[in-house]
Design an enzyme around this catalytic site. Structure first.
Site, PDB file in Angstrom:
ATOM      1  N   LYS A  40      68.703 -30.069  62.542  1.00 58.54           N
ATOM      2  CA  LYS A  40      69.409 -30.208  63.817  1.00 58.54           C
ATOM      3  C   LYS A  40      68.479 -30.770  64.889  1.00 58.54           C
ATOM      4  O   LYS A  40      68.868 -31.646  65.669  1.00 58.54           O
ATOM      5  CB  LYS A  40      70.000 -28.850  64.240  1.00 58.54           C
ATOM      6  CG  LYS A  40      71.170 -28.425  63.357  1.00 58.54           C
ATOM      7  CD  LYS A  40      71.585 -26.971  63.538  1.00 58.54           C
ATOM      8  CE  LYS A  40      72.624 -26.589  62.484  1.00 58.54           C
ATOM      9  NZ  LYS A  40      72.989 -25.158  62.506  1.00 58.54           N
TER      10      LYS A  40
ATOM     11  N   GLN B 192      71.123 -19.657  65.372  1.00 60.61           N
ATOM     12  CA  GLN B 192      71.258 -19.872  63.927  1.00 60.61           C
ATOM     13  C   GLN B 192      71.576 -18.554  63.209  1.00 60.61           C
ATOM     14  O   GLN B 192      70.899 -17.551  63.420  1.00 60.61           O
ATOM     15  CB  GLN B 192      69.963 -20.495  63.379  1.00 60.61           C
ATOM     16  CG  GLN B 192      70.023 -20.876  61.914  1.00 60.61           C
ATOM     17  CD  GLN B 192      71.018 -22.008  61.625  1.00 60.61           C
ATOM     18  OE1 GLN B 192      71.092 -22.992  62.359  1.00 60.61           O
ATOM     19  NE2 GLN B 192      71.798 -21.857  60.575  1.00 60.61           N
TER      20      GLN B 192
ATOM     21  N   ASP C 158      78.564 -24.444  69.108  1.00 58.83           N
ATOM     22  CA  ASP C 158      78.981 -24.080  67.748  1.00 58.83           C
ATOM     23  C   ASP C 158      80.466 -23.707  67.712  1.00 58.83           C
ATOM     24  O   ASP C 158      81.046 -23.586  66.630  1.00 58.83           O
ATOM     25  CB  ASP C 158      78.163 -22.875  67.245  1.00 58.83           C
ATOM     26  CG  ASP C 158      77.088 -23.283  66.253  1.00 58.83           C
ATOM     27  OD1 ASP C 158      77.214 -24.371  65.660  1.00 58.83           O
ATOM     28  OD2 ASP C 158      76.135 -22.501  66.071  1.00 58.83           O
TER      29      ASP C 158
END
Ligand code: NAD
Length: 294
Positions: free
Chosen positions: A52, A96, A119
């Site tokens: 990412k 994460q 997200d």
């Protein structure tokens, strides 16, 4: 059979985003800034976060990696989340998953400000997605929709079977496929670990999205001729003959199923790279919103 090449399409999307960033720079605007938080040393998580951050560089975003030790307390993580929420320089950020067991994942995800939740995991964003309002759509289901659209795969009126009901893949993709609009209008069956007669249900599917995480689960005898197959699964299977000690497997028995499929995603190189591209797209959207809201 056509391969749904997520690697290629994700590169196209990254090129489009990079061009947009160039224009932002030319206008003297601030470029998007994504932050990623990782707690602990889980190998797969470190790989994902690394990809990412690299993707941010590739498109000209700023990125910040906050790597915290496994021993970080919930309170300390919530404090960092609060700092990121307040920081005007950060347009969006991700935490994460998975988090270490002593940290309540739900509590942390709830604390992320919905306007920075690129997200799309916060209930506000999930709810807006379900109501077909503009929002951050979770990157993996968003990537699947984008891939179907770019390959012109017909979904309207088709029977789509989703395997797996997770909050980050199975459930949202089942909602998106049934919505009005591009890559939608499908008749969706959402299946899970308690579903009976799964092979029979799959054999009726025009489109199968498999998101359960069991290598080679979807066999050729569960698939009808001409079906569209989307393999979301990513599992590290131990293999000592390989230098890194494992190989990556999807949920689909690719060799056999690809003989029957009309379209199919490979693993790796299918849904995985699309997920990263759509995270970038959400971060760009966050920056554009911040810009437009002054
Ligand atoms: P999860 O691991 O949270 O849950 C698995 C789901 O599969 C559950 O809903 C369960 O009901 C269902 N399931 C389990 N056994 C089943 C069975 N025998 N029959 C039918 N359903 C069954 O799900 P997740 O977080 O969506 O992850 C699924 C897979 O997708 C994993 O391999 C994960 O690594 C991968 N994944 C990939 C990406 C990507 O970018 N490509 C993103 C997220 C997850």
């Amino acid at each position: 059979m056509t391969l749904l090449d997520g690697k290629k399409v994700s590169n196209d999307i990254k090129d489009e985003i990079a061009a947009e960033v160039q224009q932002m720079k030319a206008r003297g605007e601030k470029v998007p800034h994504l932050a990623a938080v990782i707690v602990g040393n889980d190998g797969a998580s470190l790989t994902y976060v690394g990809s990412k951050v690299r993707a941010c560089k590739r498109v000209g975003f700023e990125s910040t990696l906050k790597q915290l030790p496994e021993t970080t307390t919930e309170e300390e993580l919530l404090e960092l989340v609060n700092t990121l929420n307040q920081d005007p320089d950060i347009d969006g950020y991700i935490v994460q998953l998975p988090l270490p067991r002593h940290i309540d994942e739900e509590k942390v995800l709830m604390a992320v400000h919905p306007d920075k939740d690129v997200d799309g995991f916060h209930p506000t964003n999930f709810g807006k997605m379900a109501l077909e309002l503009e929002t951050f759509i979770s990157a993996t289901p968003f990537g699947i929709i984008e891939l179907l659209q770019r390959y012109g795969v017909e979904t309207s009126g088709k029977h789509a079977v989703v395997i797996g009901r997770s909050h980050i893949v199975g459930r949202p993709i089942s909602i998106l496929l049934s919505q009005k609009g591009p890559a939608g209008n499908a008749t969706v069956t959402l299946t899970h670990s308690r579903t009976q007669n799964l092979p029979e249900i799959c054999r009726q599917a025009d489109i199968i999205v498999s998101a359960l995480g069991v290598p080679g689960f979807l066999k050729a005898d569960m698939v009808k001729e001409g079906a569209v197959i989307i393999d979301v699964g990513i599992t590290r299977v131990p293999d000592e003959t390989r230098e890194r000690g494992y190989y990556i497997s999807g949920d689909v028995d690719f060799e056999a199923v690809s003989q029957k499929a009309s379209f199919i995603t490979p693993v790796p190189g299918g849904v995985g790279p699309m997920t990263i591209a759509m995270l970038l797209k959400n971060t760009l959207l966050a920056r554009q919103r911040n810009r437009d809201n002054g």
